[in-house]
Design a protein around this motif. Structure first.
Motif, PDB file in Angstrom:
ATOM      1  N   ALA A 105      14.414  61.363  49.689  1.00 54.48           N
ATOM      2  CA  ALA A 105      13.757  62.446  49.786  1.00 54.48           C
ATOM      3  C   ALA A 105      12.475  62.421  49.257  1.00 54.48           C
ATOM      4  CB  ALA A 105      14.422  63.584  49.109  1.00 54.48           C
ATOM      5  N   GLY A 106      12.326  61.268  48.920  1.00 53.47           N
ATOM      6  CA  GLY A 106      10.689  60.687  48.256  1.00 53.47           C
ATOM      7  C   GLY A 106      10.693  60.994  46.821  1.00 53.47           C
ATOM      8  N   LEU A 107      11.882  61.373  46.234  1.00 49.37           N
ATOM      9  CA  LEU A 107      11.793  61.498  44.665  1.00 49.37           C
ATOM     10  C   LEU A 107      12.114  60.250  44.091  1.00 49.37           C
ATOM     11  CD1 LEU A 107      13.753  64.836  44.787  1.00 49.37           C
ATOM     12  CD2 LEU A 107      11.280  64.456  44.463  1.00 49.37           C
ATOM     13  N   ASP A 108      11.807  60.273  42.691  1.00 49.04           N
ATOM     14  CA  ASP A 108      11.963  59.209  41.903  1.00 49.04           C
ATOM     15  C   ASP A 108      13.290  59.178  41.464  1.00 49.04           C
ATOM     16  OD1 ASP A 108      11.749  57.064  40.182  1.00 49.04           O
ATOM     17  OD2 ASP A 108      10.064  57.634  39.176  1.00 49.04           O
ATOM     18  N   ALA A 109      14.304  58.219  42.159  1.00 42.12           N
ATOM     19  CA  ALA A 109      15.612  58.216  41.935  1.00 42.12           C
ATOM     20  C   ALA A 109      16.093  57.603  40.698  1.00 42.12           C
ATOM     21  CB  ALA A 109      16.611  57.476  43.232  1.00 42.12           C
TER      22      ALA A 109
END
Ligand SMILES: [Zn+2]
Length: 96
Positions: free
Chosen positions: A40-44
């Motif tokens: 999702a383009g988030l900082d996992a």
């Protein structure tokens, strides 16, 4: 009243929980969410530092993570539900 032996035991228990390390099972349970977050383009890694931490140390889980990531990237745009890909992968890795 706590005696010194109880206090030592308590201190040890606290130390253990402080380490906050995931087992492979716990990591595996959270892996799909981790990968989805990443895709999702988030900082996992920031969202789920314990998973990130485990993946750094555990090559087995790292392999599963990379396989899942590859599978999801390949399926992108085909609208295959993540849960379906995940269940396929679980079969490949022999879980369940
Ligand atoms: Zn592991």
């Amino acid at each position: 009243m706590l005696n010194p032996e109880d206090l030592r035991r308590l201190a040890r228990a606290l130390e253990m929980t402080e380490e906050e390390e995931l087992s492979c099972d716990e990591c595996f349970e959270q892996l799909d969410r981790f990968v989805e977050t990443e895709l999702a383009g988030l900082d996992a890694a920031a969202a789920m530092p314990l998973v990130e931490d485990h993946l750094e140390k555990c090559s087995d889980c790292r392999e599963e993570y990379e396989a899942l990531l590859r599978a999801l990237r390949a399926e992108r745009g085909r609208k295959t539900p993540v849960s379906l890909i995940w269940s396929r992968l679980r079969r490949i890795f022999g879980a369940d």
